[in-house]
Write a protein that holds these residues in place. Structure first.
Motif, PDB file in Angstrom:
ATOM      1  N   ALA A  72     -65.277 -42.199  41.986  1.00 26.72           N
ATOM      2  CA  ALA A  72     -64.540 -42.179  41.814  1.00 26.72           C
ATOM      3  C   ALA A  72     -63.715 -42.936  42.924  1.00 26.72           C
ATOM      4  CB  ALA A  72     -64.724 -40.733  43.029  1.00 26.72           C
ATOM      5  N   LEU A  73     -62.996 -42.639  42.677  1.00 26.91           N
ATOM      6  CA  LEU A  73     -61.346 -43.510  44.298  1.00 26.91           C
ATOM      7  C   LEU A  73     -60.732 -42.689  44.642  1.00 26.91           C
ATOM      8  CD1 LEU A  73     -60.659 -46.179  41.705  1.00 26.91           C
ATOM      9  CD2 LEU A  73     -61.993 -46.366  43.162  1.00 26.91           C
ATOM     10  N   ILE A  74     -59.871 -42.988  45.832  1.00 24.32           N
ATOM     11  CA  ILE A  74     -59.098 -42.176  46.928  1.00 24.32           C
ATOM     12  C   ILE A  74     -57.931 -43.602  47.612  1.00 24.32           C
ATOM     13  CG2 ILE A  74     -58.828 -41.398  49.240  1.00 24.32           C
ATOM     14  CD1 ILE A  74     -60.421 -40.364  47.091  1.00 24.32           C
ATOM     15  N   PHE A  75     -57.263 -42.705  46.541  1.00 27.89           N
ATOM     16  CA  PHE A  75     -56.056 -44.086  46.524  1.00 27.89           C
ATOM     17  C   PHE A  75     -54.663 -43.000  48.263  1.00 27.89           C
ATOM     18  CE2 PHE A  75     -57.209 -43.848  42.435  1.00 27.89           C
ATOM     19  CZ  PHE A  75     -57.117 -45.285  42.006  1.00 27.89           C
ATOM     20  N   LYS A  76     -54.528 -43.970  48.715  1.00 26.35           N
ATOM     21  CA  LYS A  76     -53.558 -43.578  49.854  1.00 26.35           C
ATOM     22  C   LYS A  76     -52.712 -44.396  50.157  1.00 26.35           C
ATOM     23  CE  LYS A  76     -57.701 -42.067  52.255  1.00 26.35           C
ATOM     24  NZ  LYS A  76     -58.263 -41.960  53.979  1.00 26.35           N
ATOM     25  N   ALA A  77     -51.039 -43.712  50.059  1.00 18.97           N
ATOM     26  CA  ALA A  77     -50.441 -44.797  50.623  1.00 18.97           C
ATOM     27  C   ALA A  77     -50.700 -45.449  52.008  1.00 18.97           C
ATOM     28  CB  ALA A  77     -48.853 -43.220  51.052  1.00 18.97           C
ATOM     29  N   LYS A  78     -50.092 -46.586  52.052  1.00 18.73           N
ATOM     30  CA  LYS A  78     -49.962 -46.997  53.188  1.00 18.73           C
ATOM     31  C   LYS A  78     -49.096 -47.007  53.953  1.00 18.73           C
ATOM     32  CE  LYS A  78     -50.003 -52.269  53.834  1.00 18.73           C
ATOM     33  NZ  LYS A  78     -51.456 -52.687  54.816  1.00 18.73           N
ATOM     34  N   ASN A  79     -48.048 -47.108  54.227  1.00 18.70           N
ATOM     35  CA  ASN A  79     -47.483 -46.351  55.353  1.00 18.70           C
ATOM     36  C   ASN A  79     -46.244 -45.097  54.775  1.00 18.70           C
ATOM     37  OD1 ASN A  79     -47.636 -48.883  56.885  1.00 18.70           O
ATOM     38  ND2 ASN A  79     -46.899 -49.794  55.455  1.00 18.70           N
ATOM     39  N   ASN A  80     -47.093 -44.110  54.659  1.00 14.78           N
ATOM     40  CA  ASN A  80     -46.668 -42.316  54.224  1.00 14.78           C
ATOM     41  C   ASN A  80     -47.360 -41.624  54.616  1.00 14.78           C
ATOM     42  OD1 ASN A  80     -45.334 -40.292  53.398  1.00 14.78           O
ATOM     43  ND2 ASN A  80     -44.595 -41.234  51.589  1.00 14.78           N
ATOM     44  N   LYS A  81     -47.071 -40.699  55.964  1.00 13.60           N
ATOM     45  CA  LYS A  81     -48.666 -40.005  56.470  1.00 13.60           C
ATOM     46  C   LYS A  81     -48.058 -38.582  55.635  1.00 13.60           C
ATOM     47  CE  LYS A  81     -49.803 -42.011  60.893  1.00 13.60           C
ATOM     48  NZ  LYS A  81     -49.573 -41.608  62.761  1.00 13.60           N
ATOM     49  N   SER A  82     -47.550 -38.467  54.742  1.00 12.01           N
ATOM     50  CA  SER A  82     -46.145 -37.131  54.576  1.00 12.01           C
ATOM     51  C   SER A  82     -46.939 -37.331  53.284  1.00 12.01           C
ATOM     52  CB  SER A  82     -45.154 -37.053  54.107  1.00 12.01           C
ATOM     53  OG  SER A  82     -44.379 -37.418  53.389  1.00 12.01           O
ATOM     54  N   MET A  83     -47.557 -38.236  51.734  1.00  8.86           N
ATOM     55  CA  MET A  83     -47.790 -38.419  51.025  1.00  8.86           C
ATOM     56  C   MET A  83     -49.134 -38.090  50.959  1.00  8.86           C
ATOM     57  SD  MET A  83     -47.309 -41.626  48.472  1.00  8.86           S
ATOM     58  CE  MET A  83     -48.567 -41.920  47.206  1.00  8.86           C
ATOM     59  N   PRO A  84     -49.491 -37.049  50.306  1.00  7.23           N
ATOM     60  CA  PRO A  84     -51.238 -36.818  49.657  1.00  7.23           C
ATOM     61  C   PRO A  84     -52.176 -37.869  49.464  1.00  7.23           C
ATOM     62  CG  PRO A  84     -50.008 -35.681  48.118  1.00  7.23           C
ATOM     63  CD  PRO A  84     -49.295 -36.647  49.144  1.00  7.23           C
ATOM     64  N   HIS A  85     -53.000 -38.335  49.677  1.00  4.33           N
ATOM     65  CA  HIS A  85     -54.211 -38.657  48.895  1.00  4.33           C
ATOM     66  C   HIS A  85     -54.374 -38.419  47.601  1.00  4.33           C
ATOM     67  CE1 HIS A  85     -54.863 -39.643  52.740  1.00  4.33           C
ATOM     68  NE2 HIS A  85     -56.045 -39.617  53.487  1.00  4.33           N
TER      69      HIS A  85
END
Length: 379
Positions: free
Chosen positions: A291-304
């Motif tokens: 499994a992998l988790i993708f996160k927005a670099k500079n956007n706290k409102s965006m879900p992982h």
């Protein structure tokens, strides 16, 4: 219509031709190395990479740095590092945003055909020895935007025509730099298409307005259990980056955010996709899954985005996605999603949605197209 066996045979033949053209470009016989490894039941990827990476480094050492010596030096450093590591760098591929829905709609054999198409398009720089400008002219002249990909290299410039912009995007590094980057992606896709030992190729499309990262991915691919990457079985042999200049820096990104380019006077949006390639371990009794988790670099409102994948020896190939604001690890999401792996999976959270489609429940070409869509302005 072609059955799966015939289609796999055609893909393998095309992949071998691509290995041959990349090998000729760098003065090594990759196709024969792959054939020998396959005949001896050795690891095809290891045999091919052992020839390719030293040859690329030799080529870069003796080639003209082109318009951007800093970028050329970054490429040399990246290949020198990759030659000593088990995981290889796969630079982002771009795609026209208006065509993302068509990617999302692909099912069955069309998913594997897309992987094969990327390989064949990028092979232009190897088989025909085209310069970056000639590649650009070929792609644009044939109307392949929306049908054919382009390697992304961050040169944020929206003032040029599409032809000039494509030539800059793949040519800023000089011909040798472009050939090296494209050659690695071509070879990794070729290895995937000729390997029948429970491997998995993933393409993750970033259809959002944010750059995306994978936390501690290097530790994850080496140690199997770090925050952004969890490997339950197998090994990760290829992983995504957006810009070789920013490797190991605070600015490193796995999948770039959108880029607007001028297409004949019309601003046109392009999005980027990251690739990963997982394989079984030598002599292992299990395939490739994790499994992998993708996160927005500079956007706290965006879900992982959590993405689980599996290509086992027994049982069915599959994948699953989830969107979450919780800061759980990839291992957590593997345990949560492993029982829901399927050929298709989707999730939504506010203004964001995610989907993944796997080409087949069985067979040698286990691959998926995953798409994350949404933007912060509508969140």
């Amino acid at each position: 219509m072609l059955n799966d066996l015939n289609r796999a045979s055609i893909h393998a033949s095309n992949a071998r031709e691509c290995l041959d053209s990349v090998g000729k470009r760098f003065g090594v016989d990759l196709a024969s190395a792959a054939d020998r490894a396959k005949a001896n039941d050795d690891d095809v990827g290891s045999a091919v990479r052992a020839l390719l990476y030293p040859a690329i480094i030799r080529s870069l050492e003796t080639s003209d740095p082109g318009e951007d010596p800093e970028a050329h030096q970054a490429i040399k450093a990246a290949f020198a590092e990759a030659s000593k590591q088990s995981v290889k760098i796969l630079v982002n591929v771009s795609w026209q945003q208006s065509e993302v829905a068509s990617l999302q709609a692909k099912t069955g054999s069309d998913v594997a055909e897309f992987v094969s198409g990327i390989m064949s398009t990028l092979n232009l720089s190897q088989a025909k020895g085209l310069t970056p400008a000639e590649i650009a002219a070929t792609i644009v002249g044939a109307g392949l935007f929306g049908l054919g990909p382009v390697i992304y290299y961050a040169v944020k410039d929206t003032s040029t025509t599409i032809l000039a912009r494509v030539a800059a995007g793949i040519g800023k590094l000089g011909v040798s730099g472009w050939a090296s980057i494209a050659g690695v992606v071509v070879v990794e896709l070729a290895i995937f298409l000729i390997t029948t030992n429970a491997s998995f190729m993933g393409l993750v499309v970033n259809n959002t307005d944010s750059d995306i990262t994978v936390k501690d991915w290097r530790k994850g691919v080496e140690d199997k259990n770090h925050h952004g990457v969890y490997i339950n079985h197998g090994k990760m042999t290829g992983f995504m980056v957006a810009d070789l200049k920013n490797l190991h820096s605070d600015d490193e990104v796995q999948i770039a955010g959108p880029q607007t380019m001028d297409v004949n006077g019309v601003p046109t949006e392009f999005v980027y996709m990251g690739l990963f390639y997982a394989e079984k371990r030598a002599a292992a009794l299990f395939g490739a899954e994790g499994a992998l988790i993708f996160k927005a670099k500079n956007n706290k409102s965006m879900p992982h985005l959590a993405l689980a994948y599996s290509s086992p020896y027994s049982g069915s190939n599959g994948a699953a996605v989830a969107l979450t604001s919780d800061d759980h690890s990839a291992e957590h999401w593997w345990k949560k999603l492993k029982d829901s792996l399927a050929l298709q999976s989707s999730a939504s959270s506010g203004a964001y949605s995610a989907s993944v489609t796997v080409n087949s429940a069985s067979g040698p070409e286990a691959c998926c197209i995953a798409v994350l869509t949404g933007n912060s302005s509508s969140a």
